[in-house]
Write an enzyme that holds these catalytic residues in place. Structure first.
Site, short mmCIF file in Angstrom:
data_model
loop_
_atom_site.label_atom_id
_atom_site.label_comp_id
_atom_site.label_asym_id
_atom_site.label_seq_id
_atom_site.Cartn_x
_atom_site.Cartn_y
_atom_site.Cartn_z
N ASN A 9 47.83 46.72 29.81
CA ASN A 9 48.45 46.75 31.13
C ASN A 9 49.22 45.43 31.29
O ASN A 9 48.62 44.38 31.48
CB ASN A 9 47.34 46.87 32.20
CG ASN A 9 47.86 46.71 33.61
OD1 ASN A 9 49.07 46.73 33.84
ND2 ASN A 9 46.94 46.53 34.56
N LYS A 11 51.14 44.56 33.62
CA LYS A 11 51.33 44.17 35.03
C LYS A 11 52.81 43.81 35.26
O LYS A 11 53.67 44.43 34.65
CB LYS A 11 50.36 43.04 35.39
CG LYS A 11 48.93 43.40 35.00
CD LYS A 11 47.88 42.49 35.54
CE LYS A 11 46.51 42.99 35.09
NZ LYS A 11 45.42 42.20 35.61
N HIS A 94 44.21 50.66 40.32
CA HIS A 94 43.89 49.32 39.81
C HIS A 94 43.49 48.43 40.99
O HIS A 94 44.06 48.53 42.08
CB HIS A 94 45.10 48.73 39.07
CG HIS A 94 44.75 47.48 38.32
ND1 HIS A 94 44.65 46.27 38.96
CD2 HIS A 94 44.44 47.26 37.02
CE1 HIS A 94 44.30 45.35 38.07
NE2 HIS A 94 44.17 45.93 36.88
N GLU A 96 44.20 45.49 41.72
CA GLU A 96 45.31 44.72 42.33
C GLU A 96 46.10 45.59 43.28
O GLU A 96 46.60 45.12 44.31
CB GLU A 96 46.21 44.14 41.22
CG GLU A 96 45.53 42.96 40.54
CD GLU A 96 45.90 42.75 39.08
OE1 GLU A 96 46.92 43.30 38.62
OE2 GLU A 96 45.15 42.03 38.39
N GLU A 166 36.30 48.32 35.67
CA GLU A 166 36.84 46.96 35.71
C GLU A 166 36.16 46.18 36.82
O GLU A 166 36.61 46.23 37.98
CB GLU A 166 38.34 47.00 35.98
CG GLU A 166 39.13 47.73 34.92
CD GLU A 166 40.56 47.19 34.83
OE1 GLU A 166 40.90 46.64 33.79
OE2 GLU A 166 41.29 47.30 35.82
N GLY A 172 41.21 38.83 34.96
CA GLY A 172 42.07 37.65 34.95
C GLY A 172 41.32 36.34 35.16
O GLY A 172 41.93 35.31 35.42
N SER A 212 39.18 40.60 31.42
CA SER A 212 39.15 39.47 30.48
C SER A 212 38.73 39.87 29.06
O SER A 212 37.97 39.16 28.40
CB SER A 212 38.25 38.34 31.01
OG SER A 212 38.80 37.84 32.23
P1 PGA Z 1 42.72 40.99 32.36
O1 PGA Z 1 43.19 42.23 33.23
O2 PGA Z 1 42.49 41.51 30.95
O3 PGA Z 1 43.83 39.99 32.43
O4 PGA Z 1 41.44 40.49 32.95
C1 PGA Z 1 42.60 43.48 33.07
C2 PGA Z 1 43.20 44.46 34.04
O5 PGA Z 1 43.55 44.05 35.16
O6 PGA Z 1 43.35 45.66 33.75
#
Ligand code: PGA
Length: 263
Positions: A9, A11, A94, A96, A166, A172, A212
């Site tokens: 992803n 983003k 997601h 976010e 997640e 992140g 992460s």
């Molecule tokens: P990240 O993001 O690997 O940077 O923690 C994962 C995600 O948001 O799908």
């Protein structure tokens, strides 16, 4: 038998030319292991990425979708448009999007239904916040997100989904859930799916982990029985590190801290 799935992803990262460069370098580095690979670039780079991955085992995914077919919805993209540009997957719900763009379980549900209707496979994201975990509410949150997000879906429709667990506190942040800890939530999700859609179809649904994921921790995560893959954010932006994640269990190349996706 569930085919593992590794999804990147991106983003809101990468221009069209960045995307072309990344994918052209990545493709020759992918082993022929059993994992299916999905790339989810921003909308603007979908076409360019699709041109490069055509004929390979890499599939195209979008990061969001709207539920209507067409019409006066300024700024939105329909499931049909995603299929038209080559997508077979779409990430829905997601954290976010839930946090910054008002996504709710109700809108998630509409997006899932519309995507399935158009032949897209939704990757539904669920997961708890740190305070919810600390209060012992992880499974309540998962139950709520699954129950509302998948409301009204038939077992056959549910069998077409991928669920991404997640934990929000791991996204992140560099704080990955311990493999056993993640596996517990995956087990809970599989149990929920079994109750709602029957043993047979629940056995085949892939439940992937996100938060992460790096080239350093992917092997431990993939060694868990109920972790069927990974949804990778930050570490999917670096070609060598992401290739190592896709080729998990392969000999470990020496990577720079940046190549390992460590920020
Ligand atoms: P990240 O993001 O690997 O940077 O923690 C994962 C995600 O948001 O799908």
């Amino acid at each position: 038998m569930r085919t593992p799935l590794i999804a990147g992803n991106w983003k809101m990262n990468k221009t069209i030319s960045d995307a072309r460069e990344m994918v052209s370098s990545l493709l020759p580095m992918i082993d022929s292991n059993e994992a299916e690979v999905v790339l989810a670039p921003p909308f603007t780079a979908l076409g360019a990425v699709n041109d490069i991955i055509r004929g390979t085992k890499v599939k195209l995914g979008a990061q969001n979708v709207f539920w209507e077919e067409s019409g006066a919805y300024t700024g939105e993209i329909s499931p049909r448009m995603l299929v038209d540009i080559g997508c077979s997957y779409v990430i829905i719900g997601h954290s976010e999007r839930r946090e910054y763009f008002g996504e709710t379980n109700t809108s998630v549900n509409k997006k899932i239904v519309a995507s399935l209707k158009n032949g897209l496979s939704p990757i539904l994201c669920v997961g708890e916040k740190i305070e919810e975990r600390e209060k012992g509410k992880t499974f309540d949150v998962l139950e709520d997100e699954l129950g509302e997000g998948l409301k009204g879906l038939t077992p056959e429709q549910i069998s077409k989904l991928v669920i991404a667990y997640e934990p929000i506190w791991a996204i992140g942040t560099g704080k990955t859930a311990k493999p056993e800890e993640a596996n517990e939530s995956h087990l809970f999700i599989r149990g929920w799916l079994k109750d709602s859609s029957g043993t047979e179809s629940s056995k085949n649904i892939r439940i992937i982990y996100g938060g992460s994921v790096t080239p350093d921790n992917i092997d431990g995560l993939m060694a868990q029985k109920d972790i069927d893959g990974a949804l990778v954010g930050g570490a999917s932006l670096q070609v060598e590190g992401f290739a190592r994640i896709i080729n998990y269990k392969s000999p470990y190349p020496s990577l720079s801290p940046q190549g390992r996706g460590l920020r």
